[in-house]
Design an enzyme around this catalytic site. Structure first.
Site, PDB file in Angstrom:
ATOM      1  N   GLU A   1       0.842  -1.192   0.000  1.00 16.37           N
ATOM      2  CA  GLU A   1       0.000   0.000   0.000  1.00 16.37           C
ATOM      3  C   GLU A   1       0.877   1.241   0.000  1.00 16.37           C
ATOM      4  O   GLU A   1       1.471   1.596   1.037  1.00 16.37           O
ATOM      5  CB  GLU A   1      -0.930   0.001   1.221  1.00 16.37           C
ATOM      6  CG  GLU A   1      -1.859   1.214   1.214  1.00 16.37           C
ATOM      7  CD  GLU A   1      -2.842   1.271   2.379  1.00 16.37           C
ATOM      8  OE1 GLU A   1      -2.961   0.271   3.117  1.00 16.37           O
ATOM      9  OE2 GLU A   1      -3.472   2.322   2.540  1.00 16.37           O
TER      10      GLU A   1
ATOM     11  N   LYS B   1      -6.741 -15.696  17.556  1.00 16.18           N
ATOM     12  CA  LYS B   1      -6.878 -15.329  16.133  1.00 16.18           C
ATOM     13  C   LYS B   1      -8.309 -14.970  15.725  1.00 16.18           C
ATOM     14  O   LYS B   1      -8.697 -15.178  14.584  1.00 16.18           O
ATOM     15  CB  LYS B   1      -6.320 -16.440  15.233  1.00 16.18           C
ATOM     16  CG  LYS B   1      -4.835 -16.652  15.456  1.00 16.18           C
ATOM     17  CD  LYS B   1      -4.212 -17.663  14.566  1.00 16.18           C
ATOM     18  CE  LYS B   1      -2.715 -17.715  14.823  1.00 16.18           C
ATOM     19  NZ  LYS B   1      -2.039 -18.780  14.124  1.00 16.18           N
TER      20      LYS B   1
ATOM     21  N   ASP C   1       3.219 -14.013  13.550  1.00 21.87           N
ATOM     22  CA  ASP C   1       2.122 -14.825  13.029  1.00 21.87           C
ATOM     23  C   ASP C   1       1.004 -13.897  12.538  1.00 21.87           C
ATOM     24  O   ASP C   1       0.376 -13.187  13.334  1.00 21.87           O
ATOM     25  CB  ASP C   1       1.621 -15.737  14.170  1.00 21.87           C
ATOM     26  CG  ASP C   1       0.634 -16.783  13.683  1.00 21.87           C
ATOM     27  OD1 ASP C   1      -0.090 -16.502  12.706  1.00 21.87           O
ATOM     28  OD2 ASP C   1       0.601 -17.870  14.282  1.00 21.87           O
TER      29      ASP C   1
END
Ligand code: ADP
Length: 404
Positions: A90, A221, A295
């Site tokens: 980006e 998560k 992660d």
């Protein structure tokens, strides 16, 4: 000549060659299958796969290039400085952070504190009836010491902080293990401890069996209100006080302009959708995570962030980011891979008065510095994007840096 050294080197070379040969053979078969389906995959990067084969990825086709940018200067936090790398596609993200870092440093740097809450894993046990489940629910707190010992025995780095019976639902009991995991992010380690603890319970409590080693109550998560409120991993608070003159010279807007946008966007806008409370924390969390071998599944929780802006007594702007669940490590996962490892070397292992934890159990220090670096990237980006919204240059900047 040191024969042991020569043998070890030869062994490493053989292992590397064997791993690369294995990957090359598999790669060839996979590319042929893809080609038969009409998929012509291009731009794959080759290289040494021995450090990722059997450890980080399966069915390896190659490496994918991602641009890595870096802050133009090291950002000052407490008494140390850190270079922040970002992996992103980006345009404007790195430039925006650089502008924020310049302002933070020009105003004396940021102050930050990190509390290590430990990592958690929730598991569920099934009993034969509601009554037996209730018995287990009451039994667990009385037997916490033995459960802690069972977990501690699984690793020399892991120390169980607590084992809590959190929920009783029908004939199932939801248990949560909270642990310190040294310098590792620790999900594998705490899961291993959960296996030992669950086995211990099932061995001594008649009728108990494991329903799910991962029961979602952690909530790893995933976004959860519990994770936001209670925190998980590292809870970070970062503050900087920036004055009007520096704001005007670096961001081209004043403190009042920033406060006006803050009220509209973060206070009112976030309230209207009951969420957010920041501008784009996830952008920087994801980019730093990729650059530092973290992660990526943890970007969702780690992006929990409340941005606060207040006028300070002297008319300056006190800007804070509060991030209750930054999940990071300097060992394990992808942290051994370059260039992440090189960047991770800058994080000190020296304890600090700005860190809050139980040092009798927690030996992990370096990840606290990583958590501060993540928060600093977020703060720099928030300041810069708020300024771009205040003077309505957001779209111009994106068109200029994103559309070449
Ligand atoms: P995670 O538990 O974070 O998912 P791994 O599965 O790679 O990551 O586990 C980390 C491994 O690194 C463990 O086997 C642990 O024994 C080892 N290790 C080596 N040094 C350290 C350290 N300083 N802190 C924590 N773990 C360490």
């Amino acid at each position: 000549m040191n024969h042991e050294h020569v043998d070890a080197e030869r062994c490493t070379t053989c292992k590397r060659e064997a791993a690369n040969a294995w990957v090359a053979a598999k790669q060839k078969r996979l590319l042929e299958s893809l080609a038969r389906s009409g998929l012509d995959v291009r731009g794959l990067e080759t290289g040494d796969f021995s450090e990722v084969h059997g450890r980080c990825c399966e069915n390896i086709l190659g490496y994918k290039k991602v641009p890595l940018g870096i802050s133009s200067r090291a950002v000052r936090i407490n008494d140390f400085s850190v270079w922040v790398p970002l992996c992103t596609t980006e345009g404007a993200l790195v430039a925006s952070m650089c502008r924020g870092v310049k302002l933070i440093n020009a105003c004396g740097g940021a102050q930050g504190a990190v509390e290590n809450l430990g990592i958690t894993r929730g598991f569920a046990l099934r009993l034969g009836s509601f009554r037996s489940a209730l018995e287990l629910y009451k039994w667990l707190p009385r037997n916490e010491d033995a459960l802690r010992r069972a977990g501690d025995a699984t690793s020399r780095f892991l120390r169980v902080k607590a084992v809590t019976a959190e929920h009783l639902v029908g004939s199932e009991v939801f248990v949560k293990v909270h642990a310190y995991t040294g310098d590792a992010m620790g999900m594998n380690m705490v899961t291993k401890a959960c296996c030992a603890i669950a086995s211990h319970i099932c061995a001594v409590f008649e009728g108990a069996s494991l329903a799910a080693i991962s029961s979602n109550t952690c909530a790893d998560k995933k976004w959860s209100a519990g994770g936001f409120v209670r925190g998980r991993g590292r809870r970070v608070s970062l503050n900087a006080v920036v004055d009007d003159a520096h704001c005007r010279s670096i961001l081209h807007v004043g403190v009042e302009d920033l406060l006006r946008v803050y009220h509209t966007k973060v206070v009112v806008g976030s309230s209207l959708v009951l969420g957010g409370h920041n501008c784009q924390a996830a952008n920087y969390v994801a980019a730093v995570f990729l650059a530092l071998g973290q992660d990526l599944g943890h970007v969702v929780e780690s992006s929990n962030c409340i941005l606060s802006m207040q006028r300070s007594d002297c008319g300056s702007l006190s800007v804070s980011v509060y991030m209750p669940s930054v999940i990071v490590g300097t060992v394990g996962g992808g942290t051994h891979l370059e260039p992440s490892r090189s960047f991770l070397q800058q994080f000190s292992t020296a304890d600090s008065e700005f860190f809050v934890t139980d040092r009798s159990l927690d030996s992990g220090v370096a990840p606290n510095y990583v958590a501060l670096a993540v928060a600093a990237a977020v703060m720099a980006g928030e300041l810069s994007v708020m300024a771009a919204i205040a003077d309505n240059t957001l779209m111009d900047a994106h068109l200029r840096l994103n559309r070449e």
